[in-house]
Design a protein around this motif. Sequence first.
Motif, mmCIF file in Angstrom:
data_model
loop_
_atom_site.group_PDB
_atom_site.id
_atom_site.type_symbol
_atom_site.label_atom_id
_atom_site.label_comp_id
_atom_site.label_asym_id
_atom_site.label_seq_id
_atom_site.Cartn_x
_atom_site.Cartn_y
_atom_site.Cartn_z
ATOM 1 N N THR A 1 9.350 28.733 -81.391
ATOM 2 C CA THR A 1 10.828 28.730 -81.715
ATOM 3 C C THR A 1 11.063 27.835 -82.935
ATOM 4 O O THR A 1 12.075 27.977 -83.395
ATOM 5 C CB THR A 1 11.491 27.931 -80.341
ATOM 6 O OG1 THR A 1 11.003 26.728 -80.320
ATOM 7 C CG2 THR A 1 11.558 28.689 -78.962
ATOM 8 N N VAL B 1 2.341 24.783 -78.086
ATOM 9 C CA VAL B 1 3.200 23.736 -77.813
ATOM 10 C C VAL B 1 2.321 22.313 -78.086
ATOM 11 O O VAL B 1 1.413 22.276 -77.347
ATOM 12 C CB VAL B 1 3.868 23.509 -76.233
ATOM 13 C CG1 VAL B 1 4.752 22.515 -76.094
ATOM 14 C CG2 VAL B 1 4.757 24.832 -75.876
ATOM 15 N N ASP C 1 7.360 23.588 -80.080
ATOM 16 C CA ASP C 1 6.929 24.861 -79.816
ATOM 17 C C ASP C 1 6.944 25.847 -81.004
ATOM 18 O O ASP C 1 8.013 26.014 -81.689
ATOM 19 C CB ASP C 1 8.035 25.406 -78.670
ATOM 20 C CG ASP C 1 7.762 26.654 -78.246
ATOM 21 O OD1 ASP C 1 7.001 27.455 -78.816
ATOM 22 O OD2 ASP C 1 8.360 27.033 -77.034
ATOM 23 N N THR D 1 1.857 31.203 -77.353
ATOM 24 C CA THR D 1 2.825 30.160 -78.186
ATOM 25 C C THR D 1 1.941 28.953 -77.856
ATOM 26 O O THR D 1 1.181 28.526 -76.930
ATOM 27 C CB THR D 1 4.241 29.978 -77.709
ATOM 28 O OG1 THR D 1 4.311 29.484 -76.291
ATOM 29 C CG2 THR D 1 4.934 31.043 -77.709
#
Length: 162
Positions: free
Chosen positions: A54, A37, A51, A35
């Motif tokens: 999400t 960020v 992020d 991921t």
Amino acid sequence: MQSIFRASALRAAARPSRAFARPSASLYRSTQIRTLVTKKYTKDHEAVVFDDATGVGIVSVTDYAQSSLGDVVFVELPAVGADIAQGDQIGAVESVKAASDIYAPVSGKIEAINDTLSEQPGLLNKSPEDKGWLCKIKLTEPAELEALLSAEEYKAHCEADH
């Protein structure tokens, strides 16, 4: 003969089966999800940590903003569930020196607010970009992040303000 068979059967039972052995480290590496960020800043001294896994950005005021405000005595936050557009006023901060509006750095839907700030507004001074976060926004336009400032650009912006 029977006792030898039993003893070897017991030894075999005591040994872990290869079927239940721990998978190799390479198997764990292949299942990891990467991921990204990203932390970006506005010229109005808001920060957003996004992020991409999400789709949520956590909004806060910057350390520079809280030091300029002085001791924070009241924080007004947006309503959970509110749809907001980039640049909309989403709250306000009052300090012993002044009052300042908070603007949405990105467009989206308010998913959560930091209720702790209503009882402890001083968290904005103590931990503005961590425990003093303001709200969480589910972004509808993640591309808006590209127009915001990087950490280096924000630092240069703050230095130009002095």
